[in-house]
Design an enzyme around this catalytic site. Structure first.
Site, PDB file in Angstrom:
ATOM      1  N   ASP A 193      -1.425  43.601  75.944  1.00 17.43           N
ATOM      2  CA  ASP A 193      -1.314  44.820  76.736  1.00 17.43           C
ATOM      3  C   ASP A 193      -1.845  44.492  78.111  1.00 17.43           C
ATOM      4  OD1 ASP A 193      -0.440  47.687  76.422  1.00 17.43           O
ATOM      5  OD2 ASP A 193      -2.302  47.904  77.542  1.00 17.43           O
ATOM      6  N   LYS A 229       2.505  30.260  88.068  1.00 19.02           N
ATOM      7  CA  LYS A 229       1.933  31.552  87.637  1.00 19.02           C
ATOM      8  C   LYS A 229       1.152  31.367  86.327  1.00 19.02           C
ATOM      9  CE  LYS A 229       2.879  36.253  86.111  1.00 19.02           C
ATOM     10  NZ  LYS A 229       3.817  37.235  85.588  1.00 19.02           N
TER      11      LYS A 229
HETATM   12  P1  IMP Z   1       2.642  47.147  78.341  1.00 18.93           P
HETATM   13  O1  IMP Z   1       1.511  46.169  78.262  1.00 18.93           O
HETATM   14  O2  IMP Z   1       3.764  46.811  77.431  1.00 18.93           O
HETATM   15  O3  IMP Z   1       2.163  48.556  78.240  1.00 18.93           O
HETATM   16  O4  IMP Z   1       3.310  47.002  79.774  1.00 18.93           O
HETATM   17  C1  IMP Z   1       2.572  46.626  80.882  1.00 18.93           C
HETATM   18  C2  IMP Z   1       3.415  46.606  82.122  1.00 18.93           C
HETATM   19  O5  IMP Z   1       2.570  46.029  83.119  1.00 18.93           O
HETATM   20  C3  IMP Z   1       4.624  45.715  82.046  1.00 18.93           C
HETATM   21  O6  IMP Z   1       5.789  46.407  81.732  1.00 18.93           O
HETATM   22  C4  IMP Z   1       4.698  45.185  83.467  1.00 18.93           C
HETATM   23  O7  IMP Z   1       5.394  46.042  84.244  1.00 18.93           O
HETATM   24  C5  IMP Z   1       3.277  45.188  83.953  1.00 18.93           C
HETATM   25  N1  IMP Z   1       2.781  43.817  83.872  1.00 18.93           N
HETATM   26  C6  IMP Z   1       2.007  43.261  82.917  1.00 18.93           C
HETATM   27  N2  IMP Z   1       1.831  41.955  83.151  1.00 18.93           N
HETATM   28  C7  IMP Z   1       2.543  41.682  84.259  1.00 18.93           C
HETATM   29  C8  IMP Z   1       2.771  40.479  84.981  1.00 18.93           C
HETATM   30  O8  IMP Z   1       2.339  39.372  84.641  1.00 18.93           O
HETATM   31  N3  IMP Z   1       3.530  40.616  86.072  1.00 18.93           N
HETATM   32  C9  IMP Z   1       4.066  41.787  86.480  1.00 18.93           C
HETATM   33  N4  IMP Z   1       3.908  42.917  85.839  1.00 18.93           N
HETATM   34  C10 IMP Z   1       3.134  42.877  84.731  1.00 18.93           C
END
Ligand code: IMP
Length: 210
Positions: free
Chosen positions: A75, A191
């Protein structure tokens, strides 16, 4: 002492192809047979935790239970202190465009720019950080599932308009400290060296894989 991972197969508890690819790349040296929650058709649990770790844990538990395999969940999100921590744990939800599609990150990045301006602050150069919580859950922990959770972060600054198409999500507006280019412009290998996910992953490897 963290539990060591000695199994051969692991579920990546995510339906986000960008994350699945990054986690797959990070796991590739370990010779583990990896399958994603999407490939197994596992349901997506409601992410109603109020921290990154709580959400990672509930996703890992749900996938481990449905697949009856160890599951690794991520997450993560972008935290902008001048926006009181938003989008934070709501990073995915900020991309639901009410007049368009979900997962519209052009919309989400523009919204960040607008909200910072609405606070009378300059969006360009605003401090921000990405956070990642990784949870590894074994379905069979004696008295129930066993879970290990580790967090990583990377600090940087925002830039507008978005630049680069290498990463995913908010990568095109984020310049990590010490760099001139956004995560979106960076080679994935670069990255992977410095990201929030890489830091959490290093901690997980030290705790559970070595
Ligand atoms: P979740 O963890 O599935 O709730 O989503 C987290 C959101 O944060 C993702 O859909 C991305 O948009 C954003 N996110 C998380 N990690 C990254 C990254 O490494 N780069 C860009 N966006 C990120």
């Amino acid at each position: 002492m963290a539990r060591k991972f000695s199994e051969k197969k692991l579920v990546i508890a995510s339906h986000n192809p960008g994350k699945v690819k990054e986690i797959n790349d990070l796991l590739s040296p370990f010779g583990i047979d990896v399958v994603s929650a999407g490939e197994l058709g596992l349901p997506e649990p409601i992410e109603d935790g109020d921290t990154f770790s709580a959400n990672a844990e509930l996703k890992a538990r749900a996938a481990a239970k449905s697949a009856e395999l160890p599951a690794l969940a991520d997450d993560s999100g972008l935290v902008v202190p001048v926006l009181d921590g938003d989008p934070g744990i709501y990073s995915a939800r900020w991309a639901n465009n009410p007049n368009g599609e979900d997962k519209d990150f052009d919309y989400a990045m523009h919204k960040i720019w607008q909200e910072i301006e609405a606070k009378g602050q300059n969006p360009e150069g605003q401090p921000a950080f990405f956070t990642c919580a990784l949870s590894l859950c074994w379905p069979d922990g004696g008295n129930g599932p066993h879970i290990e959770t580790l967090e990583g972060m990377v600090q940087g600054n925002l830039t507008f308009p978005p630049r680069g198409d290498q990463g995913f999500g908010y990568d095109p507006i984020f310049i990590p400290f010490g760099e001139q280019i956004t995560f979106g412009e960076m080679e994935p290998t670069e990255k992977h060296f410095i990201s929030h996910r890489a830091e959490a992953f290093d901690k997980l490897v030290n705790a559970c894989f070595t």
